[in-house]
Design a protein around this motif. Structure first.
Motif, PDB file in Angstrom:
ATOM      1  N   ASN A  88     -77.277 -52.410-105.659  1.00  0.00           N
ATOM      2  CA  ASN A  88     -78.344 -52.417-106.605  1.00  0.00           C
ATOM      3  C   ASN A  88     -78.476 -51.293-107.254  1.00  0.00           C
ATOM      4  N   ARG A  89     -78.678 -51.212-108.502  1.00  0.00           N
ATOM      5  CA  ARG A  89     -79.119 -50.094-109.156  1.00  0.00           C
ATOM      6  C   ARG A  89     -80.506 -50.522-109.945  1.00  0.00           C
ATOM      7  N   VAL A  90     -81.433 -49.991-109.921  1.00  0.00           N
ATOM      8  CA  VAL A  90     -82.864 -49.920-110.531  1.00  0.00           C
ATOM      9  C   VAL A  90     -83.156 -48.923-111.526  1.00  0.00           C
ATOM     10  N   LEU A  91     -83.596 -49.549-112.768  1.00  0.00           N
ATOM     11  CA  LEU A  91     -84.038 -48.500-113.820  1.00  0.00           C
ATOM     12  C   LEU A  91     -85.600 -48.670-113.759  1.00  0.00           C
ATOM     13  N   LYS A 112     -87.596 -42.640 -99.803  1.00  0.00           N
ATOM     14  CA  LYS A 112     -86.658 -41.374 -99.677  1.00  0.00           C
ATOM     15  C   LYS A 112     -85.429 -41.826 -99.273  1.00  0.00           C
ATOM     16  N   ASP A 113     -85.013 -42.918 -98.449  1.00  0.00           N
ATOM     17  CA  ASP A 113     -83.844 -43.348 -98.079  1.00  0.00           C
ATOM     18  C   ASP A 113     -83.117 -44.243 -99.111  1.00  0.00           C
ATOM     19  N   LYS A 114     -83.933 -44.339-100.151  1.00  0.00           N
ATOM     20  CA  LYS A 114     -83.228 -45.364-101.150  1.00  0.00           C
ATOM     21  C   LYS A 114     -83.329 -44.753-102.459  1.00  0.00           C
ATOM     22  N   VAL A 115     -83.559 -43.475-102.645  1.00  0.00           N
ATOM     23  CA  VAL A 115     -83.820 -42.787-104.011  1.00  0.00           C
ATOM     24  C   VAL A 115     -82.597 -42.959-104.912  1.00  0.00           C
ATOM     25  N   ASN A 116     -81.166 -42.904-104.161  1.00  0.00           N
ATOM     26  CA  ASN A 116     -80.045 -42.966-104.886  1.00  0.00           C
ATOM     27  C   ASN A 116     -79.758 -44.386-105.691  1.00  0.00           C
ATOM     28  N   GLN A 117     -80.593 -45.210-105.356  1.00  0.00           N
ATOM     29  CA  GLN A 117     -80.281 -46.666-106.231  1.00  0.00           C
ATOM     30  C   GLN A 117     -81.235 -46.857-107.269  1.00  0.00           C
ATOM     31  N   PHE A 118     -82.019 -45.526-107.701  1.00  0.00           N
ATOM     32  CA  PHE A 118     -83.079 -45.631-108.731  1.00  0.00           C
ATOM     33  C   PHE A 118     -82.903 -44.484-109.878  1.00  0.00           C
ATOM     34  N   SER A 119     -83.035 -44.939-110.990  1.00  0.00           N
ATOM     35  CA  SER A 119     -82.988 -44.175-112.068  1.00  0.00           C
ATOM     36  C   SER A 119     -84.312 -44.070-112.666  1.00  0.00           C
ATOM     37  N   ILE A 120     -84.901 -42.942-112.706  1.00  0.00           N
ATOM     38  CA  ILE A 120     -86.230 -43.048-113.447  1.00  0.00           C
ATOM     39  C   ILE A 120     -86.478 -42.106-114.550  1.00  0.00           C
ATOM     40  N   HIS A 121     -87.025 -43.041-115.488  1.00  0.00           N
ATOM     41  CA  HIS A 121     -87.196 -42.104-116.759  1.00  0.00           C
ATOM     42  C   HIS A 121     -88.596 -42.149-117.232  1.00  0.00           C
ATOM     43  N   ILE A 122     -89.140 -40.996-117.651  1.00  0.00           N
ATOM     44  CA  ILE A 122     -90.392 -40.795-117.869  1.00  0.00           C
ATOM     45  C   ILE A 122     -90.645 -41.139-119.331  1.00  0.00           C
ATOM     46  N   LEU A 123     -91.684 -42.168-119.548  1.00  0.00           N
ATOM     47  CA  LEU A 123     -92.262 -42.401-120.966  1.00  0.00           C
ATOM     48  C   LEU A 123     -93.476 -41.716-121.195  1.00  0.00           C
ATOM     49  N   SER A 124     -93.457 -40.774-122.487  1.00  0.00           N
ATOM     50  CA  SER A 124     -94.618 -39.957-122.711  1.00  0.00           C
ATOM     51  C   SER A 124     -94.915 -39.839-124.011  1.00  0.00           C
ATOM     52  N   SER A 125     -95.952 -39.983-124.395  1.00  0.00           N
ATOM     53  CA  SER A 125     -96.484 -39.438-125.923  1.00  0.00           C
ATOM     54  C   SER A 125     -96.685 -37.950-125.939  1.00  0.00           C
TER      55      SER A 125
END
Length: 128
Positions: A54-57, A81-94
């Motif tokens: 799994n890969r989560v955006l 903390k044991d699953k962070v490599n499955q996540f890709s987090i991108h910040i949305l901001s104005s």
């Protein structure tokens, strides 16, 4: 690795609707969920059945009333903390504050910073 889940966390209902409409053609076969509150997103993630493929955006708004994006990142780090490599987090901001942007991009979990309003090309590049 192909994105299997896309999660949007933003308190703006119009933005949630817009991103859902823009992203749908690009995420065929991907589960998409949008949340107005970071707490709800964290609960959803906690209950997800993830495996190694799994890969989560996660598209995360920075300024939200109940749980800010920074607070979300802190709780996310503690809980997953044991699953962070499955996540890709991108910040949305104005926000156009370069110092704030730099600090967030230095966070170990943050892989990108997208200025609002988000464009179709930015969404395509995240999913590709």
């Amino acid at each position: 690795m192909k994105i299997t889940h896309a999660i949007l966390v933003d308190d703006d209902p119009i933005l949630r609707y817009s991103i859902k409409k823009m992203i749908n053609p690009y995420i065929q076969g991907t589960q998409f969920h949008a949340f107005a509150c970071g707490y709800d997103a964290l609960e959803y993630i906690q209950n997800m059945q993830l495996n190694d493929s799994n890969r989560v955006l996660i598209l995360l708004d920075l300024n939200m009333p109940l749980l800010t994006g920074v607070e979300f990142l802190k709780q996310f780090t503690e809980k997953f903390k044991d699953k962070v490599n499955q996540f890709s987090i991108h910040i949305l901001s104005s926000s156009s504050n370069p110092k704030e942007r730099k600090e967030l991009l230095n966070h170990t979990l943050v892989q990108g910073f997208i200025s609002k309003p988000i464009t179709m090309m930015e969404l395509e590049s995240l999913i590709a």
